[in-house]
Enzyme design. Sequence first.
Site, PDB file in Angstrom:
ATOM      1  N   HIS A 102     -41.232  -0.109 -31.907  1.00 57.18           N
ATOM      2  CA  HIS A 102     -40.272  -1.058 -31.330  1.00 57.18           C
ATOM      3  C   HIS A 102     -40.347  -1.032 -29.805  1.00 57.18           C
ATOM      4  CE1 HIS A 102     -36.429  -3.235 -30.824  1.00 57.18           C
ATOM      5  NE2 HIS A 102     -36.213  -2.374 -29.839  1.00 57.18           N
ATOM      6  N   GLU A 103     -40.400   0.160 -29.224  1.00 54.86           N
ATOM      7  CA  GLU A 103     -40.504   0.256 -27.762  1.00 54.86           C
ATOM      8  C   GLU A 103     -41.832  -0.297 -27.273  1.00 54.86           C
ATOM      9  OE1 GLU A 103     -37.904   0.787 -26.175  1.00 54.86           O
ATOM     10  OE2 GLU A 103     -36.767   1.456 -27.934  1.00 54.86           O
ATOM     11  N   HIS A 106     -41.570  -3.901 -26.693  1.00 55.22           N
ATOM     12  CA  HIS A 106     -41.073  -4.291 -25.367  1.00 55.22           C
ATOM     13  C   HIS A 106     -42.197  -4.263 -24.333  1.00 55.22           C
ATOM     14  CE1 HIS A 106     -36.967  -4.659 -26.527  1.00 55.22           C
ATOM     15  NE2 HIS A 106     -36.810  -3.386 -26.845  1.00 55.22           N
ATOM     16  N   HIS A 110     -43.507  -7.392 -22.102  1.00 57.59           N
ATOM     17  CA  HIS A 110     -43.666  -7.329 -20.645  1.00 57.59           C
ATOM     18  C   HIS A 110     -45.062  -7.783 -20.235  1.00 57.59           C
ATOM     19  CE1 HIS A 110     -43.612  -4.791 -16.720  1.00 57.59           C
ATOM     20  NE2 HIS A 110     -43.212  -6.020 -16.501  1.00 57.59           N
TER      21      HIS A 110
END
Length: 232
Positions: A102-103, A106, A110
């Site tokens: 999940h991270e 991100h 980005h």
Amino acid sequence: MPYVSYYDPTYVLIILAMVLSLLASFFMNSTFSTYSRVQSRTGMTGAMAAEQILRYSGIYDVRIEHIRGNLTDHYDPRTKTLRLSDSVFQSGSVAAIGVAAHECGHAVQHAKGYVPLKIRSALVPIANFGAKIAWPLFVVGFLIRGSMGYTVVYLGIILFSLSVLFQLVTLPVEFNASHRALVMLKECHILSQQEASMTRKVLCAAAMTYVAAAVGSLLQLMRLVLLNRRRD
């Protein structure tokens, strides 16, 4: 002098927001705890899975670091750093791998210039300032007579609305990161189909905490508006 009576029925909104937050947090912790006991067949840790996903996505300028705490995982776009907590970094559970993925979602957002993430990042300083100053302004406005008091109250409501906007923008960012995580875990062959279904439950539980936070912020904003109407 205008005042708010001791008996304030709008406290129900605050209680409701607290209950929603507690339930979402309990559901998240319970779900993570359940699937943190299920080890993935590959034996990969959260950190190893994150590294593989980032490489698969063509991202080589993001550092992976260990951070203390439980579920304190996050991606910092300012320093391009992916930080994984004690319960994720060295764990090989399907829950840990899901959070790490999940991270990574991100980080991919980005790298690809995902617009909602850009908007959320731009709102961070404004939302933080608004959340801190809104209630003091609201209270001061109630103590001031005349049009000046109304102006200060409305300013407080507007500033708090910015923090609510931040919570609402956060929702698509988090949902999209989870979607990307599940797709990348499948494409990288890190989890089996059965393991991925378990991870999906963990990510859905995590998403509910953001939904609860957004609803809680809306309820607090509603309380501010109602209190201001009572003043009128």
